[in-house]
Design a protein around this motif. Structure first.
Motif, PDB file in Angstrom:
ATOM      1  N   ASP A  12      11.373  -4.204  -3.339  1.00  0.00           N
ATOM      2  CA  ASP A  12      11.277  -5.113  -4.474  1.00  0.00           C
ATOM      3  C   ASP A  12      10.278  -4.595  -5.509  1.00  0.00           C
ATOM      4  O   ASP A  12      10.484  -4.743  -6.716  1.00  0.00           O
ATOM      5  N   LEU A  13       9.188  -3.990  -5.037  1.00  0.00           N
ATOM      6  CA  LEU A  13       8.205  -3.427  -5.962  1.00  0.00           C
ATOM      7  C   LEU A  13       8.823  -2.308  -6.796  1.00  0.00           C
ATOM      8  O   LEU A  13       8.661  -2.269  -8.023  1.00  0.00           O
ATOM      9  N   LEU A  14       9.529  -1.397  -6.141  1.00  0.00           N
ATOM     10  CA  LEU A  14      10.117  -0.275  -6.859  1.00  0.00           C
ATOM     11  C   LEU A  14      11.228  -0.722  -7.800  1.00  0.00           C
ATOM     12  O   LEU A  14      11.433  -0.107  -8.855  1.00  0.00           O
ATOM     13  N   MET A  15      11.916  -1.792  -7.475  1.00  0.00           N
ATOM     14  CA  MET A  15      12.957  -2.297  -8.368  1.00  0.00           C
ATOM     15  C   MET A  15      12.359  -3.075  -9.540  1.00  0.00           C
ATOM     16  O   MET A  15      12.921  -3.096 -10.627  1.00  0.00           O
ATOM     17  N   ALA A  16      11.199  -3.703  -9.328  1.00  0.00           N
ATOM     18  CA  ALA A  16      10.528  -4.410 -10.422  1.00  0.00           C
ATOM     19  C   ALA A  16       9.899  -3.425 -11.408  1.00  0.00           C
ATOM     20  O   ALA A  16       9.719  -3.754 -12.580  1.00  0.00           O
ATOM     21  N   HIS A  17       9.563  -2.226 -10.914  1.00  0.00           N
ATOM     22  CA  HIS A  17       8.958  -1.189 -11.752  1.00  0.00           C
ATOM     23  C   HIS A  17       9.751   0.108 -11.550  1.00  0.00           C
ATOM     24  O   HIS A  17       9.312   1.009 -10.815  1.00  0.00           O
ATOM     25  N   PRO A  18      10.911   0.243 -12.176  1.00  0.00           N
ATOM     26  CA  PRO A  18      11.797   1.380 -11.890  1.00  0.00           C
ATOM     27  C   PRO A  18      11.170   2.743 -12.143  1.00  0.00           C
ATOM     28  O   PRO A  18      11.579   3.742 -11.523  1.00  0.00           O
ATOM     29  N   TRP A  19      10.200   2.826 -13.020  1.00  0.00           N
ATOM     30  CA  TRP A  19       9.529   4.090 -13.312  1.00  0.00           C
ATOM     31  C   TRP A  19       8.730   4.603 -12.121  1.00  0.00           C
ATOM     32  O   TRP A  19       8.466   5.805 -12.004  1.00  0.00           O
ATOM     33  N   ALA A  20       8.327   3.689 -11.221  1.00  0.00           N
ATOM     34  CA  ALA A  20       7.438   4.069 -10.125  1.00  0.00           C
ATOM     35  C   ALA A  20       8.099   5.061  -9.172  1.00  0.00           C
ATOM     36  O   ALA A  20       7.440   5.999  -8.692  1.00  0.00           O
ATOM     37  N   SER A  21       9.371   4.882  -8.879  1.00  0.00           N
ATOM     38  CA  SER A  21      10.027   5.787  -7.937  1.00  0.00           C
ATOM     39  C   SER A  21      10.079   7.209  -8.483  1.00  0.00           C
ATOM     40  O   SER A  21      10.028   8.176  -7.713  1.00  0.00           O
ATOM     41  N   GLN A  22      10.160   7.349  -9.811  1.00  0.00           N
ATOM     42  CA  GLN A  22      10.145   8.686 -10.402  1.00  0.00           C
ATOM     43  C   GLN A  22       8.761   9.326 -10.265  1.00  0.00           C
ATOM     44  O   GLN A  22       8.642  10.527 -10.023  1.00  0.00           O
ATOM     45  N   LEU A  23       7.724   8.527 -10.395  1.00  0.00           N
ATOM     46  CA  LEU A  23       6.364   9.063 -10.301  1.00  0.00           C
ATOM     47  C   LEU A  23       5.977   9.397  -8.868  1.00  0.00           C
ATOM     48  O   LEU A  23       5.161  10.290  -8.626  1.00  0.00           O
ATOM     49  N   LEU A  24       6.534   8.686  -7.900  1.00  0.00           N
ATOM     50  CA  LEU A  24       6.172   8.925  -6.503  1.00  0.00           C
ATOM     51  C   LEU A  24       6.544  10.335  -6.060  1.00  0.00           C
ATOM     52  O   LEU A  24       5.952  10.869  -5.122  1.00  0.00           O
ATOM     53  N   GLY A  25       7.516  10.931  -6.716  1.00  0.00           N
ATOM     54  CA  GLY A  25       7.881  12.303  -6.399  1.00  0.00           C
ATOM     55  C   GLY A  25       6.957  13.331  -7.027  1.00  0.00           C
ATOM     56  O   GLY A  25       7.060  14.521  -6.735  1.00  0.00           O
ATOM     57  N   ARG A  26       6.041  12.875  -7.896  1.00  0.00           N
ATOM     58  CA  ARG A  26       5.168  13.805  -8.610  1.00  0.00           C
ATOM     59  C   ARG A  26       3.705  13.724  -8.188  1.00  0.00           C
ATOM     60  O   ARG A  26       2.963  14.696  -8.297  1.00  0.00           O
ATOM     61  N   TYR A  27       3.285  12.543  -7.762  1.00  0.00           N
ATOM     62  CA  TYR A  27       1.856  12.328  -7.550  1.00  0.00           C
ATOM     63  C   TYR A  27       1.572  11.841  -6.125  1.00  0.00           C
ATOM     64  O   TYR A  27       2.419  11.211  -5.489  1.00  0.00           O
ATOM     65  N   LEU A  28       0.350  12.109  -5.683  1.00  0.00           N
ATOM     66  CA  LEU A  28      -0.133  11.502  -4.448  1.00  0.00           C
ATOM     67  C   LEU A  28      -0.356  10.015  -4.692  1.00  0.00           C
ATOM     68  O   LEU A  28      -0.931   9.627  -5.709  1.00  0.00           O
ATOM     69  N   ASN A  29       0.106   9.207  -3.765  1.00  0.00           N
ATOM     70  CA  ASN A  29      -0.072   7.761  -3.916  1.00  0.00           C
ATOM     71  C   ASN A  29      -1.080   7.296  -2.868  1.00  0.00           C
ATOM     72  O   ASN A  29      -0.745   6.636  -1.901  1.00  0.00           O
ATOM     73  N   ILE A  30      -2.347   7.651  -3.091  1.00  0.00           N
ATOM     74  CA  ILE A  30      -3.379   7.383  -2.090  1.00  0.00           C
ATOM     75  C   ILE A  30      -4.534   6.577  -2.674  1.00  0.00           C
ATOM     76  O   ILE A  30      -5.679   6.700  -2.230  1.00  0.00           O
ATOM     77  N   GLY A  31      -4.231   5.747  -3.663  1.00  0.00           N
ATOM     78  CA  GLY A  31      -5.239   4.856  -4.198  1.00  0.00           C
ATOM     79  C   GLY A  31      -5.557   3.744  -3.212  1.00  0.00           C
ATOM     80  O   GLY A  31      -4.853   3.550  -2.207  1.00  0.00           O
ATOM     81  N   PRO A  32      -6.584   2.947  -3.453  1.00  0.00           N
ATOM     82  CA  PRO A  32      -7.024   1.936  -2.485  1.00  0.00           C
ATOM     83  C   PRO A  32      -5.982   0.860  -2.199  1.00  0.00           C
ATOM     84  O   PRO A  32      -5.842   0.428  -1.047  1.00  0.00           O
ATOM     85  N   ARG A  33      -5.246   0.428  -3.206  1.00  0.00           N
ATOM     86  CA  ARG A  33      -4.246  -0.622  -2.970  1.00  0.00           C
ATOM     87  C   ARG A  33      -3.076  -0.071  -2.167  1.00  0.00           C
ATOM     88  O   ARG A  33      -2.565  -0.737  -1.264  1.00  0.00           O
ATOM     89  N   SER A  34      -2.660   1.129  -2.495  1.00  0.00           N
ATOM     90  CA  SER A  34      -1.575   1.763  -1.744  1.00  0.00           C
ATOM     91  C   SER A  34      -1.964   1.991  -0.293  1.00  0.00           C
ATOM     92  O   SER A  34      -1.159   1.774   0.626  1.00  0.00           O
TER      93      SER A  34
END
Length: 265
Positions: A120-142
């Motif tokens: 649901d998160l990725l569908m609410a923010h469609p741009w996010a799935s494109q960025l996940l292939g480029r960046y480390l997603n290791i921030g505190p909330r993630s």
């Protein structure tokens, strides 16, 4: 000032560089007089990405939205790459996590909930799935969300050395599923039609071809008879079935007897 650092040497991640929580160098004010800070910049970034998509986003457009110069934004984030990583972590605040203290909870139900939250998160923010292939997603909330998934898997009975692979299968499936949906959503927006209408046109076109009618005819009928929510419902049901397949695979992996060691009787 795209991509890498302003010094000209790109860094692998804002988090690895220790800049994700660094204090800004100075304060500035937006066009409405409100103090400019990193939180406001990141919130505006998410809002613009949601509204216009990744392709139309630029630091110049962000600065205009905030009522400041582009250079003012760079007092708070070194690069556009850094800002994209911060935006990814920002939206992870929307994710809910299960009650890990509930000893009676079924791990499969909790995993279903986590997977659905992520989808649901990725569908609410469609741009996010494109960025996940480029960046480390290791921030505190993630990482808070990741810790929850690991805690749920620890109760699954899957051997510790197999849990990482099991979760990789789960979240790579969600990522792939949502990436395709996000690309279709971007294409439908560019075509000036809703995502549901875009899928409806594609499915009905394929169903009308004689060589495919037997296999795709039912899908076309479902879309014609199901009203405006038919496509959304079909996509959700497809996701749920695929999710059950992944969870069943985890159960099978847990229950599979280990092969005897070579030379044993």
């Amino acid at each position: 000032m795209p991509g890498g650092s302003r010094a000209g040497r790109p860094r692998p991640s804002v988090w690895l560089a220790g800049a994700g929580t660094a204090a800004p160098k100075r304060k500035a004010e937006g066009g409405d007089g409100a103090a400019l800070d990193r939180e406001r910049i990141v919130a505006a970034t998410v809002r613009l990405l949601d509204a216009d998509g990744l392709a139309k986003f630029s630091m110049r457009r962000l600065a205009a939205d905030l009522g400041v110069t582009a250079m003012s934004v760079y007092w708070y984030v070194d690069t556009k790459d850094d800002l994209m990583e911060l935006a990814l972590d920002e939206i992870c605040a929307e994710l809910s996590t299960p009650d890990l203290s509930d000893e009676d909870a079924d791990w499969r139900d909790q995993l279903r909930g986590l997977a659905t939250e992520y989808r649901d998160l990725l569908m609410a923010h469609p741009w996010a799935s494109q960025l996940l292939g480029r960046y480390l997603n290791i921030g505190p909330r993630s990482m808070t969300f990741a810790e929850s998934t690991l805690a749920v898997m620890a109760r699954s009975g899957v051997a510790p050395e197999k849990r990482t692979g099991s979760l990789a299968a789960l979240f790579q499936f969600i990522y792939g599923f949502c990436t395709i949906e996000a690309l279709h959503q971007e294409r439908s927006r560019a075509s000036g039609v809703s995502m549901d209408e875009y899928f409806r046109q594609v499915t009905e076109l394929v169903a009308a071809r004689p060589e495919f009618t037997e296999n795709y005819g039912n899908a076309g009928e479902l879309l014609r008879d199901g009203g405006d929510e038919a496509v959304s419902t079909l996509r959700r049901e497809t996701f749920d079935i695929a999710l059950e397949t992944v969870i069943a695979g985890m159960e099978a992996l847990r229950d599979r007897a280990e092969p005897p060691e070579a030379g044993s009787v």
